[in-house]
Enzyme design. Structure first.
Site, PDB file in Angstrom:
ATOM      1  N   LYS A 221      71.637  45.938  35.906  1.00 42.82           N
ATOM      2  CA  LYS A 221      71.015  45.789  37.244  1.00 42.82           C
ATOM      3  C   LYS A 221      71.369  46.972  38.141  1.00 42.82           C
ATOM      4  O   LYS A 221      70.495  47.578  38.758  1.00 42.82           O
ATOM      5  CB  LYS A 221      71.504  44.478  37.914  1.00 42.82           C
ATOM      6  CG  LYS A 221      71.273  43.228  37.101  1.00 42.82           C
ATOM      7  CD  LYS A 221      71.751  41.988  37.828  1.00 42.82           C
ATOM      8  CE  LYS A 221      73.249  41.919  38.049  1.00 42.82           C
ATOM      9  NZ  LYS A 221      74.060  41.710  36.823  1.00 42.82           N
TER      10      LYS A 221
ATOM     11  N   ARG B 103      72.073  34.765  43.923  1.00 36.96           N
ATOM     12  CA  ARG B 103      72.763  34.383  42.694  1.00 36.96           C
ATOM     13  C   ARG B 103      72.894  32.869  42.576  1.00 36.96           C
ATOM     14  O   ARG B 103      73.461  32.376  41.609  1.00 36.96           O
ATOM     15  CB  ARG B 103      74.158  34.966  42.745  1.00 36.96           C
ATOM     16  CG  ARG B 103      74.523  35.815  41.568  1.00 36.96           C
ATOM     17  CD  ARG B 103      75.729  36.597  42.017  1.00 36.96           C
ATOM     18  NE  ARG B 103      76.416  37.190  40.946  1.00 36.96           N
ATOM     19  CZ  ARG B 103      76.515  38.510  40.785  1.00 36.96           C
ATOM     20  NH1 ARG B 103      75.923  39.338  41.596  1.00 36.96           N
ATOM     21  NH2 ARG B 103      77.217  38.983  39.820  1.00 36.96           N
TER      22      ARG B 103
ATOM     23  N   ARG C  78      82.441  50.331  30.433  1.00 42.54           N
ATOM     24  CA  ARG C  78      82.049  50.803  31.774  1.00 42.54           C
ATOM     25  C   ARG C  78      83.243  51.428  32.507  1.00 42.54           C
ATOM     26  O   ARG C  78      84.344  50.911  32.480  1.00 42.54           O
ATOM     27  CB  ARG C  78      81.515  49.645  32.607  1.00 42.54           C
ATOM     28  CG  ARG C  78      81.283  50.067  34.064  1.00 42.54           C
ATOM     29  CD  ARG C  78      80.442  49.127  34.834  1.00 42.54           C
ATOM     30  NE  ARG C  78      80.979  47.797  34.902  1.00 42.54           N
ATOM     31  CZ  ARG C  78      80.320  46.775  35.455  1.00 42.54           C
ATOM     32  NH1 ARG C  78      79.105  46.964  35.945  1.00 42.54           N
ATOM     33  NH2 ARG C  78      80.853  45.585  35.498  1.00 42.54           N
TER      34      ARG C  78
ATOM     35  N   ARG D  30      86.847  48.373  36.178  1.00 42.53           N
ATOM     36  CA  ARG D  30      86.872  47.255  37.127  1.00 42.53           C
ATOM     37  C   ARG D  30      87.782  46.146  36.627  1.00 42.53           C
ATOM     38  O   ARG D  30      87.773  45.855  35.436  1.00 42.53           O
ATOM     39  CB  ARG D  30      85.449  46.717  37.321  1.00 42.53           C
ATOM     40  CG  ARG D  30      84.725  47.367  38.478  1.00 42.53           C
ATOM     41  CD  ARG D  30      83.281  47.016  38.577  1.00 42.53           C
ATOM     42  NE  ARG D  30      82.938  45.597  38.466  1.00 42.53           N
ATOM     43  CZ  ARG D  30      81.705  45.113  38.596  1.00 42.53           C
ATOM     44  NH1 ARG D  30      80.702  45.944  38.846  1.00 42.53           N
ATOM     45  NH2 ARG D  30      81.467  43.829  38.489  1.00 42.53           N
TER      46      ARG D  30
ATOM     47  N   ARG E  97      82.514  35.233  33.762  1.00 45.87           N
ATOM     48  CA  ARG E  97      81.328  35.648  34.540  1.00 45.87           C
ATOM     49  C   ARG E  97      80.042  35.222  33.825  1.00 45.87           C
ATOM     50  O   ARG E  97      79.068  34.827  34.471  1.00 45.87           O
ATOM     51  CB  ARG E  97      81.353  37.164  34.770  1.00 45.87           C
ATOM     52  CG  ARG E  97      82.393  37.559  35.814  1.00 45.87           C
ATOM     53  CD  ARG E  97      82.774  39.023  35.705  1.00 45.87           C
ATOM     54  NE  ARG E  97      81.687  39.926  35.967  1.00 45.87           N
ATOM     55  CZ  ARG E  97      81.670  41.208  35.570  1.00 45.87           C
ATOM     56  NH1 ARG E  97      82.672  41.715  34.902  1.00 45.87           N
ATOM     57  NH2 ARG E  97      80.644  41.970  35.859  1.00 45.87           N
TER      58      ARG E  97
HETATM   59  P1  AP5 Z   1      75.521  47.958  35.074  1.00 41.25           P
HETATM   60  O1  AP5 Z   1      74.271  48.637  35.507  1.00 41.25           O
HETATM   61  O2  AP5 Z   1      76.764  48.224  35.867  1.00 41.25           O
HETATM   62  O3  AP5 Z   1      75.275  46.390  34.915  1.00 41.25           O
HETATM   63  P2  AP5 Z   1      75.119  45.272  36.016  1.00 41.25           P
HETATM   64  O4  AP5 Z   1      74.054  44.350  35.543  1.00 41.25           O
HETATM   65  O5  AP5 Z   1      74.957  45.874  37.379  1.00 41.25           O
HETATM   66  O6  AP5 Z   1      76.533  44.575  35.809  1.00 41.25           O
HETATM   67  P3  AP5 Z   1      77.637  44.111  36.801  1.00 41.25           P
HETATM   68  O7  AP5 Z   1      78.822  43.801  35.910  1.00 41.25           O
HETATM   69  O8  AP5 Z   1      77.890  45.076  37.914  1.00 41.25           O
HETATM   70  O9  AP5 Z   1      76.995  42.815  37.357  1.00 41.25           O
HETATM   71  P4  AP5 Z   1      77.649  41.627  37.960  1.00 41.25           P
HETATM   72  O10 AP5 Z   1      76.460  40.926  38.420  1.00 41.25           O
HETATM   73  O11 AP5 Z   1      78.571  40.833  37.089  1.00 41.25           O
HETATM   74  O12 AP5 Z   1      78.670  42.279  39.023  1.00 41.25           O
HETATM   75  P5  AP5 Z   1      78.537  42.508  40.579  1.00 41.25           P
HETATM   76  O13 AP5 Z   1      79.202  43.784  40.917  1.00 41.25           O
HETATM   77  O14 AP5 Z   1      77.158  42.263  41.071  1.00 41.25           O
HETATM   78  O15 AP5 Z   1      75.774  48.346  33.549  1.00 41.25           O
HETATM   79  C1  AP5 Z   1      76.957  47.989  32.852  1.00 41.25           C
HETATM   80  C2  AP5 Z   1      77.415  49.150  31.957  1.00 41.25           C
HETATM   81  O16 AP5 Z   1      76.463  49.412  30.937  1.00 41.25           O
HETATM   82  C3  AP5 Z   1      77.591  50.473  32.688  1.00 41.25           C
HETATM   83  O17 AP5 Z   1      78.681  51.139  32.122  1.00 41.25           O
HETATM   84  C4  AP5 Z   1      76.298  51.241  32.426  1.00 41.25           C
HETATM   85  O18 AP5 Z   1      76.537  52.624  32.453  1.00 41.25           O
HETATM   86  C5  AP5 Z   1      75.903  50.738  31.044  1.00 41.25           C
HETATM   87  N1  AP5 Z   1      74.447  50.539  30.890  1.00 41.25           N
HETATM   88  C6  AP5 Z   1      73.638  49.939  31.777  1.00 41.25           C
HETATM   89  N2  AP5 Z   1      72.363  49.873  31.312  1.00 41.25           N
HETATM   90  C7  AP5 Z   1      72.407  50.438  30.071  1.00 41.25           C
HETATM   91  C8  AP5 Z   1      71.420  50.650  29.093  1.00 41.25           C
HETATM   92  N3  AP5 Z   1      70.147  50.276  29.272  1.00 41.25           N
HETATM   93  N4  AP5 Z   1      71.782  51.253  27.949  1.00 41.25           N
HETATM   94  C9  AP5 Z   1      73.060  51.634  27.748  1.00 41.25           C
HETATM   95  N5  AP5 Z   1      74.058  51.461  28.650  1.00 41.25           N
HETATM   96  C10 AP5 Z   1      73.734  50.873  29.801  1.00 41.25           C
HETATM   97  O19 AP5 Z   1      79.420  41.279  41.131  1.00 41.25           O
HETATM   98  C11 AP5 Z   1      80.840  41.266  40.962  1.00 41.25           C
HETATM   99  C12 AP5 Z   1      81.405  40.004  41.573  1.00 41.25           C
HETATM  100  O20 AP5 Z   1      81.109  39.957  42.997  1.00 41.25           O
HETATM  101  C13 AP5 Z   1      80.826  38.675  41.038  1.00 41.25           C
HETATM  102  O21 AP5 Z   1      81.468  38.262  39.849  1.00 41.25           O
HETATM  103  C14 AP5 Z   1      81.104  37.744  42.233  1.00 41.25           C
HETATM  104  O22 AP5 Z   1      82.457  37.340  42.291  1.00 41.25           O
HETATM  105  C15 AP5 Z   1      80.816  38.644  43.437  1.00 41.25           C
HETATM  106  N6  AP5 Z   1      79.408  38.558  43.880  1.00 41.25           N
HETATM  107  C16 AP5 Z   1      78.481  39.559  43.828  1.00 41.25           C
HETATM  108  N7  AP5 Z   1      77.302  39.123  44.305  1.00 41.25           N
HETATM  109  C17 AP5 Z   1      77.478  37.830  44.661  1.00 41.25           C
HETATM  110  C18 AP5 Z   1      76.611  36.825  45.182  1.00 41.25           C
HETATM  111  N8  AP5 Z   1      75.320  37.081  45.444  1.00 41.25           N
HETATM  112  N9  AP5 Z   1      77.130  35.582  45.416  1.00 41.25           N
HETATM  113  C19 AP5 Z   1      78.426  35.308  45.155  1.00 41.25           C
HETATM  114  N10 AP5 Z   1      79.298  36.206  44.642  1.00 41.25           N
HETATM  115  C20 AP5 Z   1      78.825  37.465  44.393  1.00 41.25           C
END
Ligand code: AP5
Length: 207
Positions: A8, A83, A122, A155, A166
């Protein structure tokens, strides 16, 4: 939308630059509050490190304030929000108040094997939030951010046991949103297992 590691953040960043709209990632916004050590950050820190969701009321307020800022008027890409069904309902109301509408909801389908590989590899920049993968998207100089020269980190919530938590939270709380948006006709499903370039090509065909 999509589970942790679906891509994402990676694709939202590329598209925000392509379309000249802001990239609003709730994970990044929350991590900035944790870094700033403010009240929201203090409340969010332990919850995020366990891989659970920050309470709806806090996240909704944070997004409401961010969407009201001037740079969001020209358009935005939401990443990691909504979410929960409560967050989706709140977003609907916020957009009505701002007289805006969603153009599409992108759902990245990805296998658990790919998620585990992506998140264990990552590395992120704690300074500018740039995102790398040790094999798929490596920085030019190992361990160093291409954009600002800061040492990259892993992270805390990318530890394998937290990733599994997660994924469970995603299935229980976020996956039900797929039906919510399917009913509205906005949902577009993508193969998140694809590498970045072919997936960008798939995204290009949607517009
Ligand atoms: P990446 O693009 O970073 O993936 P992502 O889907 O953004 O994954 P996240 O782990 O950041 O999502 P998340 O939803 O768990 O975490 P968030 O920060 O939102 O890609 C991952 C890796 O793969 C990278 O190394 C990238 O380079 C590689 N990659 C990507 N695409 C690729 C491809 N096509 N091919 C090859 N490699 C690739 O949330 C963190 C925490 O915050 C949550 O757990 C929660 O506690 C809190 N939080 C955030 N939003 C909310 C909400 N709305 N409500 C409540 N709590 C929330």
């Amino acid at each position: 939308m999509g589970p942790p590691g679906a891509g994402k953040g990676t694709h939202a960043k590329i598209m925000s630059e392509r379309y000249g709209v802001v990239h609003l990632a709730t994970g990044d916004l929350l991590r900035a509050n944790v870094k700033a050590g403010n009240e929201l950050g203090r409340q969010a820190k332990a919850i995020m490190e366990k891989g659970e969701l920050v309470p709806d009321v806090l996240v909704i307020q944070m997004i409401r304030e961010r969407l009201a800022e001037k740079d969001a008027k020209a358009g935005f890409i939401l990443d990691g929000f909504p979410r929960t069904v409560a967050q989706a309902e709140a977003l609907k109301k916020m957009l009505q108040d701002l007289q805006l509408k969603l153009d599409a909801v992108l759902d990245f389908k990805v296998s658990e094997k790919v998620v585990l590989d992506r998140l264990s590899g990552r590395r992120v920049c704690p300074e500018c939030n740039a995102n790398y993968h040790i094999r798929n998207i490596p920085p030019q100089k190992e361990g160093i951010c291409d954009q600002c020269g800061t040492r990259l980190i892993q992270r805390k919530d990318d530890k394998p046991e937290t990733v599994l938590e997660r994924l469970k939270v995603y299935e229980a709380k976020t996956a039900p949103l797929i039906d919510f948006y399917k009913k509205s006709g906005l949902l577009r499903t993508l193969n998140g297992d694809l590498d970045v370039e072919p997936l960008q090509a798939e995204l290009g065909q949607l517009s």
